[in-house]
Design a protein around this motif. Structure first.
Motif, PDB file in Angstrom:
ATOM      1  N   ARG A  40      -7.225 -38.432  -0.881  1.00  0.00           N
ATOM      2  CA  ARG A  40      -7.146 -39.725  -0.207  1.00  0.00           C
ATOM      3  C   ARG A  40      -6.660 -40.809  -1.161  1.00  0.00           C
ATOM      4  O   ARG A  40      -5.833 -41.648  -0.792  1.00  0.00           O
ATOM      5  CB  ARG A  40      -8.530 -40.098   0.344  1.00  0.00           C
ATOM      6  CG  ARG A  40      -8.540 -41.427   1.111  1.00  0.00           C
ATOM      7  CD  ARG A  40      -9.935 -41.728   1.633  1.00  0.00           C
ATOM      8  NE  ARG A  40      -9.978 -43.019   2.302  1.00  0.00           N
ATOM      9  CZ  ARG A  40     -11.088 -43.568   2.780  1.00  0.00           C
ATOM     10  NH1 ARG A  40     -12.225 -42.920   2.676  1.00  0.00           N
ATOM     11  NH2 ARG A  40     -11.044 -44.738   3.367  1.00  0.00           N
ATOM     12  N   PHE A  41      -7.157 -40.793  -2.393  1.00  0.00           N
ATOM     13  CA  PHE A  41      -6.698 -41.753  -3.383  1.00  0.00           C
ATOM     14  C   PHE A  41      -5.211 -41.586  -3.654  1.00  0.00           C
ATOM     15  O   PHE A  41      -4.466 -42.563  -3.761  1.00  0.00           O
ATOM     16  CB  PHE A  41      -7.488 -41.582  -4.678  1.00  0.00           C
ATOM     17  CG  PHE A  41      -8.659 -42.497  -4.803  1.00  0.00           C
ATOM     18  CD1 PHE A  41      -9.816 -42.269  -4.070  1.00  0.00           C
ATOM     19  CD2 PHE A  41      -8.613 -43.591  -5.634  1.00  0.00           C
ATOM     20  CE1 PHE A  41     -10.910 -43.110  -4.177  1.00  0.00           C
ATOM     21  CE2 PHE A  41      -9.695 -44.447  -5.755  1.00  0.00           C
ATOM     22  CZ  PHE A  41     -10.848 -44.204  -5.017  1.00  0.00           C
ATOM     23  N   VAL A  42      -4.764 -40.345  -3.789  1.00  0.00           N
ATOM     24  CA  VAL A  42      -3.355 -40.085  -4.087  1.00  0.00           C
ATOM     25  C   VAL A  42      -2.467 -40.573  -2.954  1.00  0.00           C
ATOM     26  O   VAL A  42      -1.438 -41.224  -3.192  1.00  0.00           O
ATOM     27  CB  VAL A  42      -3.143 -38.583  -4.360  1.00  0.00           C
ATOM     28  CG1 VAL A  42      -1.664 -38.243  -4.413  1.00  0.00           C
ATOM     29  CG2 VAL A  42      -3.815 -38.181  -5.668  1.00  0.00           C
ATOM     30  N   ARG A  43      -2.853 -40.296  -1.710  1.00  0.00           N
ATOM     31  CA  ARG A  43      -2.048 -40.773  -0.569  1.00  0.00           C
ATOM     32  C   ARG A  43      -2.017 -42.291  -0.523  1.00  0.00           C
ATOM     33  O   ARG A  43      -0.983 -42.900  -0.209  1.00  0.00           O
ATOM     34  CB  ARG A  43      -2.621 -40.212   0.739  1.00  0.00           C
ATOM     35  CG  ARG A  43      -2.364 -38.725   0.951  1.00  0.00           C
ATOM     36  CD  ARG A  43      -2.655 -38.335   2.401  1.00  0.00           C
ATOM     37  NE  ARG A  43      -4.050 -38.541   2.750  1.00  0.00           N
ATOM     38  CZ  ARG A  43      -4.993 -37.620   2.629  1.00  0.00           C
ATOM     39  NH1 ARG A  43      -4.688 -36.426   2.141  1.00  0.00           N
ATOM     40  NH2 ARG A  43      -6.244 -37.877   2.987  1.00  0.00           N
ATOM     41  N   CYS A  44      -3.148 -42.919  -0.835  1.00  0.00           N
ATOM     42  CA  CYS A  44      -3.190 -44.379  -0.863  1.00  0.00           C
ATOM     43  C   CYS A  44      -2.252 -44.925  -1.938  1.00  0.00           C
ATOM     44  O   CYS A  44      -1.541 -45.918  -1.708  1.00  0.00           O
ATOM     45  CB  CYS A  44      -4.618 -44.853  -1.106  1.00  0.00           C
ATOM     46  SG  CYS A  44      -4.781 -46.655  -1.203  1.00  0.00           S
ATOM     47  N   LEU A  45      -2.205 -44.267  -3.092  1.00  0.00           N
ATOM     48  CA  LEU A  45      -1.329 -44.728  -4.161  1.00  0.00           C
ATOM     49  C   LEU A  45       0.140 -44.513  -3.811  1.00  0.00           C
ATOM     50  O   LEU A  45       1.002 -45.300  -4.234  1.00  0.00           O
ATOM     51  CB  LEU A  45      -1.678 -44.015  -5.464  1.00  0.00           C
ATOM     52  CG  LEU A  45      -3.021 -44.416  -6.081  1.00  0.00           C
ATOM     53  CD1 LEU A  45      -3.342 -43.550  -7.289  1.00  0.00           C
ATOM     54  CD2 LEU A  45      -2.995 -45.883  -6.496  1.00  0.00           C
ATOM     55  N   TYR A  46       0.452 -43.469  -3.052  1.00  0.00           N
ATOM     56  CA  TYR A  46       1.823 -43.310  -2.560  1.00  0.00           C
ATOM     57  C   TYR A  46       2.214 -44.521  -1.707  1.00  0.00           C
ATOM     58  O   TYR A  46       3.317 -45.075  -1.850  1.00  0.00           O
ATOM     59  CB  TYR A  46       1.957 -42.048  -1.702  1.00  0.00           C
ATOM     60  CG  TYR A  46       1.860 -40.739  -2.467  1.00  0.00           C
ATOM     61  CD1 TYR A  46       2.037 -40.687  -3.845  1.00  0.00           C
ATOM     62  CD2 TYR A  46       1.583 -39.546  -1.806  1.00  0.00           C
ATOM     63  CE1 TYR A  46       1.943 -39.491  -4.531  1.00  0.00           C
ATOM     64  CE2 TYR A  46       1.496 -38.345  -2.488  1.00  0.00           C
ATOM     65  CZ  TYR A  46       1.678 -38.328  -3.841  1.00  0.00           C
ATOM     66  OH  TYR A  46       1.588 -37.135  -4.517  1.00  0.00           O
ATOM     67  N   ALA A  47       1.307 -44.932  -0.824  1.00  0.00           N
ATOM     68  CA  ALA A  47       1.582 -46.092   0.030  1.00  0.00           C
ATOM     69  C   ALA A  47       1.702 -47.362  -0.796  1.00  0.00           C
ATOM     70  O   ALA A  47       2.552 -48.221  -0.515  1.00  0.00           O
ATOM     71  CB  ALA A  47       0.482 -46.236   1.086  1.00  0.00           C
ATOM     72  N   VAL A  48       0.859 -47.495  -1.827  1.00  0.00           N
ATOM     73  CA  VAL A  48       0.928 -48.668  -2.703  1.00  0.00           C
ATOM     74  C   VAL A  48       2.287 -48.729  -3.399  1.00  0.00           C
ATOM     75  O   VAL A  48       2.922 -49.787  -3.475  1.00  0.00           O
ATOM     76  CB  VAL A  48      -0.214 -48.635  -3.738  1.00  0.00           C
ATOM     77  CG1 VAL A  48       0.023 -49.649  -4.851  1.00  0.00           C
ATOM     78  CG2 VAL A  48      -1.551 -48.912  -3.062  1.00  0.00           C
ATOM     79  N   GLY A  49       2.754 -47.590  -3.903  1.00  0.00           N
ATOM     80  CA  GLY A  49       4.053 -47.557  -4.566  1.00  0.00           C
ATOM     81  C   GLY A  49       5.192 -47.910  -3.628  1.00  0.00           C
ATOM     82  O   GLY A  49       6.118 -48.643  -3.993  1.00  0.00           O
ATOM     83  N   PHE A  50       5.127 -47.393  -2.394  1.00  0.00           N
ATOM     84  CA  PHE A  50       6.169 -47.699  -1.410  1.00  0.00           C
ATOM     85  C   PHE A  50       6.192 -49.193  -1.086  1.00  0.00           C
ATOM     86  O   PHE A  50       7.241 -49.841  -1.134  1.00  0.00           O
ATOM     87  CB  PHE A  50       5.922 -46.883  -0.133  1.00  0.00           C
ATOM     88  CG  PHE A  50       6.734 -47.359   1.043  1.00  0.00           C
ATOM     89  CD1 PHE A  50       8.076 -47.042   1.153  1.00  0.00           C
ATOM     90  CD2 PHE A  50       6.148 -48.136   2.037  1.00  0.00           C
ATOM     91  CE1 PHE A  50       8.828 -47.491   2.227  1.00  0.00           C
ATOM     92  CE2 PHE A  50       6.884 -48.590   3.128  1.00  0.00           C
ATOM     93  CZ  PHE A  50       8.238 -48.261   3.222  1.00  0.00           C
TER      94      PHE A  50
END
Length: 470
Positions: A40-50
């Motif tokens: 969940r953290f990793v997916r959230c960080l993908y969204a943050v980067g985008f």
């Protein structure tokens, strides 16, 4: 109940108290995490980067146009534009080191909120002076992507790191592709630049709220339970075991460092930076510098060179660069299969991708037709994306994850130096030929390849090499 893995058992009450302390601090570097929480953290960080690069790329292409609309000359516009790069050069290492000391949560939220403040001030800038003032908090604290990468390195095992970093870069690149389109559309309206700046600030606030709402403490409280499982997920027991070991030595400082005296934090930062400066990481950073300058030289006069050599209009060059960016996103998604093909040997993959990059730049410099340029651009998008991810992974593997924020900050500073030097070298090389910059880039890439070959024994088992002076 199932027994704890032997490497995670600590005899005595003091050890149990240490484990409890590690679980309580939500703002520090987290030790281990459940597979679901880590994913969940990793997916959230993908969204943050985008969202991060989506918002920034809406504003940056319009910056010079806005400054000149306020009555500034080209020279003043250039000086104001360079403020960001200069401040990034000096702040990257310190902010990255600060994230190691106070923890990823506090440092990332602080950088996001202060960057939002900068873009909010930019949205209210009616004079050149206010534009310059608005660039100060952004130039100092816009290290959200670097800290996000450091957080990713905390969350996943070393084996999965290139795959996750590649996907993070791909998500960020998608934002960088879409942002200018939306920004250009909004700029057509009256006050479009101001609206774009406010939207960018809102996006940063959205990222901050998303990160703040994540269950940081809940993730830590389930550490020991999930360390006992033996799943096959990429965020499984092995990853948790590695993360527990690499964070155990730093958590005692991290949990309380945010509330320490600023002087203590500065002293700790300087000690960490000195450890890296006295380490044997110089060759990795030199390779990063040389390859960064080589790639920047390739793009420095790309549009002008195509027009002079082949009579191609700037619009076609823009389409070709967008095409390359899209392929870079695809390359980021393919990093998983590629690293598995190389047996997760980051050094070997970096050496091959750098060699391929050098050959493709040489092909571009000697291309007899535009079709050869298109061919070289196609494969160059893959080799540069893979190389950029591999050099970060090699930095973390050689330097050790305990100072990942500092390492990424130093690497970002090295790249910033390249951004300052590359335009100067490009201008000198263009005096001789339109092919001068890419020809010089080939020479720099060859030097980087020689350095990697000279140190290949050192990186055959790079996973066991750590900073000597941490």
């Amino acid at each position: 109940p199932p027994r704890e893995p032997r490497a995670l058992r600590r005899p005595g009450a003091a050890a149990r108290m240490e484990e409890e302390e590690e679980d309580e601090g939500g703002g520090g570097r987290r030790g281990t995490a459940s597979p679901a929480a880590s994913a969940r953290f990793v997916r959230c960080l993908y969204a943050v980067g985008f969202l991060d690069l989506f918002g920034v790329s809406m504003v940056v292409p319009l910056m010079n146009l806005h400054i000149k609309s306020l009555g500034a000359s080209h020279t003043v516009a250039g000086i104001v534009g360079s403020l960001y790069g200069v401040m990034q050069l000096f702040s990257s290492t310190f902010v990255g080191c600060w994230s190691d000391i106070v923890g990823r949560r506090y440092s990332l939220l602080a950088c996001i909120l202060l960057s939002a403040l900068g873009y909010f001030l930019l949205g209210n800038s009616t004079t050149v002076f206010l534009v310059a003032i608005s660039r100060v908090p952004v130039g100092i604290f816009k290290h959200t992507l670097s800290i996000s990468k450091a957080l990713l390195s905390d969350l996943v095992s070393e084996r999965d790191r290139p795959l996750v970093m590649g996907r993070f870069n791909a998500a960020s690149s998608v934002g960088f592709i879409l942002g200018p389109v939306v920004g250009g559309y909004l700029a057509e309206f009256k006050g479009g630049f101001y609206q774009t700046s406010f939207i960018c600030a809102s996006i940063f606030l959205l990222n901050g709220g998303k990160l703040y709402m994540l269950p940081w403490s809940e993730e830590n409280s389930s550490n020991r339970d999930h360390c006992q499982d033996k799943g096959t997920n990429s965020f499984s027991a092995k990853s948790n075991h590695d993360l527990h070991l690499k964070s155990a030595t730093s958590r005692a400082v991290t949990n309380s460092s945010f509330f320490q005296s600023p002087w203590i934090q500065v002293a700790t930062m300087l000690k960490k930076i000195k450890g890296i400066a006295c380490s044997d990481l110089w060759d990795v950073l030199l390779v990063r510098f040389l390859m960064s300058v080589a790639i920047l030289l390739y793009y420095s006069n790309f549009t002008l060179a195509l027009e002079e050599r082949f009579g191609v209009k700037p619009l076609f060059a823009g389409y070709l660069m967008s095409y390359s960016s899209a392929l870079g996103v695809l390359a980021g998604c393919l990093l998983g299969p590629i690293t598995r093909l190389y047996g997760h040997n980051t050094y070997r993959l970096l050496l091959h991708s750098s060699t391929f990059t050098c050959m493709l730049i040489l092909l571009y410099a000697s291309a007899p037709s535009i079709w050869m340029v298109i061919l070289s651009s196609t494969f160059l998008a893959f080799s540069t994306t893979i190389g950029r991810t591999c050099i970060i992974d090699l930095e973390l593997a050689v330097g050790g994850n305990e100072a990942s924020g500092t390492l990424l900050g130093v690497g970002q500073s090295v790249t910033s130096v390249g951004r300052i030097i590359a335009p100067l070298l490009s201008g000198i090389a263009q005096e001789f030929s339109p092919c001068g910059p890419p020809s010089l880039a080939v020479g720099l890439a060859l030097v980087a390849i020689v350095i990697m070959n000279a140190n290949k024994q050192k990186y055959r088992s790079h996973g066991s090499v750590k900073l000597k002076n941490q």
